[in-house]
Design a protein around this motif. Structure first.
Motif, PDB file in Angstrom:
ATOM      1  N   ALA A 152       2.242  69.933 -31.774  1.00 59.26           N
ATOM      2  CA  ALA A 152       2.607  69.520 -30.443  1.00 59.26           C
ATOM      3  C   ALA A 152       3.690  70.457 -29.331  1.00 59.26           C
ATOM      4  N   GLY A 153       2.905  70.788 -27.967  1.00 52.55           N
ATOM      5  CA  GLY A 153       3.827  71.506 -27.684  1.00 52.55           C
ATOM      6  C   GLY A 153       3.594  73.032 -27.521  1.00 52.55           C
ATOM      7  N   ASN A 154       3.069  73.593 -28.525  1.00 45.76           N
ATOM      8  CA  ASN A 154       2.529  74.817 -29.338  1.00 45.76           C
ATOM      9  C   ASN A 154       1.719  74.995 -29.862  1.00 45.76           C
ATOM     10  N   GLN A 155       0.867  76.746 -29.471  1.00 50.08           N
ATOM     11  CA  GLN A 155       0.895  77.668 -29.804  1.00 50.08           C
ATOM     12  C   GLN A 155       0.968  78.597 -31.513  1.00 50.08           C
ATOM     13  N   VAL A 156       0.413  78.539 -32.165  1.00 48.02           N
ATOM     14  CA  VAL A 156       0.749  79.775 -33.357  1.00 48.02           C
ATOM     15  C   VAL A 156      -0.411  80.560 -33.365  1.00 48.02           C
ATOM     16  N   ARG A 157      -0.545  81.628 -33.391  1.00 50.81           N
ATOM     17  CA  ARG A 157      -1.214  83.112 -33.749  1.00 50.81           C
ATOM     18  C   ARG A 157      -0.956  83.326 -34.910  1.00 50.81           C
ATOM     19  N   VAL A 158      -1.720  82.950 -35.759  1.00 44.81           N
ATOM     20  CA  VAL A 158      -1.161  83.987 -37.288  1.00 44.81           C
ATOM     21  C   VAL A 158      -1.736  85.485 -37.294  1.00 44.81           C
ATOM     22  N   LEU A 159      -0.928  86.091 -37.140  1.00 46.85           N
ATOM     23  CA  LEU A 159      -1.109  87.466 -37.341  1.00 46.85           C
ATOM     24  C   LEU A 159      -1.280  87.201 -38.789  1.00 46.85           C
ATOM     25  N   ALA A 160      -0.250  87.490 -39.994  1.00 44.83           N
ATOM     26  CA  ALA A 160      -0.064  88.168 -40.982  1.00 44.83           C
ATOM     27  C   ALA A 160       0.508  86.232 -42.072  1.00 44.83           C
ATOM     28  N   GLY A 161       0.303  86.339 -43.080  1.00 40.93           N
ATOM     29  CA  GLY A 161       1.490  85.085 -43.895  1.00 40.93           C
ATOM     30  C   GLY A 161       0.080  84.278 -43.339  1.00 40.93           C
ATOM     31  N   GLN A 162       0.969  82.432 -44.139  1.00 38.83           N
ATOM     32  CA  GLN A 162      -0.108  81.616 -43.877  1.00 38.83           C
ATOM     33  C   GLN A 162       0.929  80.614 -43.438  1.00 38.83           C
ATOM     34  N   VAL A 163       0.044  79.427 -42.319  1.00 34.97           N
ATOM     35  CA  VAL A 163       0.226  78.596 -41.563  1.00 34.97           C
ATOM     36  C   VAL A 163      -0.119  77.137 -42.154  1.00 34.97           C
ATOM     37  N   ASP A 164       0.225  75.813 -42.498  1.00 38.14           N
ATOM     38  CA  ASP A 164       0.035  75.131 -42.529  1.00 38.14           C
ATOM     39  C   ASP A 164      -1.343  74.881 -43.050  1.00 38.14           C
ATOM     40  N   GLY A 165      -1.474  76.431 -43.896  1.00 38.97           N
ATOM     41  CA  GLY A 165      -2.990  76.400 -45.498  1.00 38.97           C
ATOM     42  C   GLY A 165      -4.034  77.584 -43.991  1.00 38.97           C
TER      43      GLY A 165
END
Length: 289
Positions: A152-165
């Motif tokens: 909601a209101g954000n764009q997250v680019r996952v370069l390394a690691g883990q976000v929301d699975g």
């Protein structure tokens, strides 16, 4: 009952310093300055943002040992090549995660030209002693290979690691979280970070609140310990979030050589001067020895 989590607060805010790097290219450095020498396992962060023609001198041939260098490109194109002829180009939204390990000699030069904008970052990440002499490896990932999570209101680019699975674009030798976050005006963002990890936020566009402190672009915010980081913005903000498990070993650094002892630094120089730093038998495109 689940234990209550603790929000990380801003422990230190570092305004970037403008310096010349490579062959005279102007960059903004926050991590790797007298104000913030390092933040285990992170060693340096530079932001490059200027017309391509002003960066044409680039970053000519130079060595690395005992660390990883991470090139993140938001706009423009950057070409890399090593002493054995391995090469590639990172385009807008791409990332190169280079594990130098026992040795790489390479160059990084702008591929875009003229007034075309060139905007990117280089992060240096330390390696634990057991990995410092590992086989070098390149992970070149273009924009389409970077997972994107829409919140909601954000764009997250996952370069390394883990976000929301969702696992990041690259594999790391040491536990690392690296995110590129764009926040819309009026939005908030919350990201868990394991307690005991070191973490910082670098704001590269806009302004907002990070860990309770109001910050704007070209600022790094070192976060105190806790379980999560919280940010908010009224006008919009973009930032990089880095977190990592501390290595907790001695850091002996001389330029692009990062080892655990002065003797190992001497050996790195000797290997470089005798053209033995990069092994021609190393396949840098695989993660196997």
């Amino acid at each position: 009952m689940a234990a209550a989590t603790v929000a990380r607060t801003a422990g230190k805010v570092v305004r970037g310093s403008h310096i010349n790097e490579g062959a005279g290219v102007r960059v903004c450095r926050t991590l790797g300055t007298p104000a913030l020498r390092n933040l285990d396992p992170f060693l340096m962060l530079d932001e490059l943002r200027l017309p391509s023609k002003d960066a044409k001198a680039g970053f000519p041939w130079h060595p690395h040992r005992g660390q990883e260098t991470v090139t993140i490109v938001l706009d423009g194109r950057v070409r890399h090549e090593d002493s054995l002829g391995n090469k590639g180009v990172i385009g807008p939204g791409g990332v190169q995660w280079m594990t130098a390990g026992r040795g790489i000699v390479h160059s990084e030069m702008p591929e875009s030209t003229g007034d075309a904008p060139l905007w990117g970052f280089q992060l240096w990440v330390n390696l634990p002693k057991k990995e410092k002499m590992c086989k070098p490896r390149y992970q070149d990932v273009q924009s389409e290979g970077v997972p994107v999570i829409q919140q909601a209101g954000n764009q997250v680019r996952v370069l390394a690691g883990q976000v929301d699975g969702q696992h990041g674009a690259v594999k790391t030798k040491h536990p690392i979280l690296a995110l590129d976050v764009k926040m819309d005006p009026g939005s908030t963002f919350v990201q868990p970070i394991p307690r005991g990890w070191n973490a910082f936020v670098y704001v590269c566009q806009g302004k907002g609140v990070v860990g309770g402190s109001r910050v704007s672009n070209e600022c790094a915010v070192v976060l105190e310990d806790g379980d999560r980081v919280e940010t908010s913005t009224e006008e919009g903000m973009r930032f990089l979030l880095f977190g990592g498990l501390p290595i907790g070993e001695p850091i002996v650094q001389h330029g692009p050589f990062v080892m655990n002892s002065q003797e190992e630094i001497y050996q790195a120089f000797a290997d470089y001067q005798s053209n033995r730093l990069q092994d021609p038998n190393d396949d840098v495109w695989t993660d196997t020895e």
